[in-house]
Design a protein around this motif. Structure first.
Motif, PDB file in Angstrom:
ATOM      1  N   LEU A   1       0.861  -1.177   0.000  1.00 52.73           N
ATOM      2  CA  LEU A   1       0.000   0.000   0.000  1.00 52.73           C
ATOM      3  C   LEU A   1       0.896   1.226   0.000  1.00 52.73           C
ATOM      4  O   LEU A   1       1.873   1.291   0.750  1.00 52.73           O
ATOM      5  CB  LEU A   1      -0.887   0.022   1.247  1.00 52.73           C
TER       6      LEU A   1
ATOM      7  N   LEU B   1       0.612   5.265   0.500  1.00 52.90           N
ATOM      8  CA  LEU B   1      -0.181   6.428   0.889  1.00 52.90           C
ATOM      9  C   LEU B   1       0.678   7.675   0.736  1.00 52.90           C
ATOM     10  O   LEU B   1       1.649   7.875   1.478  1.00 52.90           O
ATOM     11  CB  LEU B   1      -0.662   6.286   2.333  1.00 52.90           C
TER      12      LEU B   1
ATOM     13  N   CYS C   1      -7.226   4.780   3.160  1.00 51.74           N
ATOM     14  CA  CYS C   1      -6.191   3.782   3.425  1.00 51.74           C
ATOM     15  C   CYS C   1      -6.495   3.013   4.708  1.00 51.74           C
ATOM     16  O   CYS C   1      -6.382   1.787   4.752  1.00 51.74           O
ATOM     17  CB  CYS C   1      -4.825   4.457   3.496  1.00 51.74           C
TER      18      CYS C   1
END
Length: 148
Positions: free
Chosen positions: A7, A9, A36
């Motif tokens: 992930l 962000l 997120c």
């Protein structure tokens, strides 16, 4: 089989022209902290690595730090010294980088090690089932011997 998701962000994570984005490859990108966090909380069976910009780290890290599916946090910033003291509370899951290539090298090495560990466990399991199958094969051969 475990899957490891990446992930990212960052306010710039959706920029298709980003050099870091092209090097990172297949990652779930977020520009909003709440989205997120929601993703992390709604996917409890997925293990993930989080790459987060320094500007958003202080918002998300305290919220998701205790998540059992969080493997590692890679804080990507312009100045490591700016975040060192703050990051001490999260030292066991956070690493701070100011250069994208260093971050990616560490990420790829961590993923490689996790996948090798998983492969080793799978091979050990396969060997165990092979032994069990051989035991049953031997028993079946004993029962098929001619009487005499």
């Amino acid at each position: 089989m475990l899957q490891y998701n990446i992930l990212w962000l960052d306010a710039n994570s959706s920029d298709p022209m980003s050099n870091f984005r092209s090097k990172l490859g297949d990652a779930q990108t977020f520009t909003d902290v709440k989205n997120c966090i929601q993703y992390v909380q709604s996917h409890p069976n997925e293990s993930f690595y989080l790459i987060v910009s320094g500007s958003l780290a202080k918002e998300i890290v305290p919220v998701i730090y205790e998540s059992s599916n969080l493997l590692q946090i890679f804080l990507f910033c312009g100045s490591v010294s700016t975040y060192v003291e703050w990051a001490m509370d999260y030292y066991d899951k956070i690493m701070i980088f100011d250069h994208g290539d260093d971050l990616l090298e560490r990420l790829w090495n961590d993923l490689q090690n996790k996948l090798r560990e998983q492969a080793t466990l799978c091979l050990q399991g396969a060997e165990e089932y092979k032994k069990r199958a051989e035991e049953y094969k031997q028993r079946a051969l004993q029962y098929k011997k001619p009487c005499g």
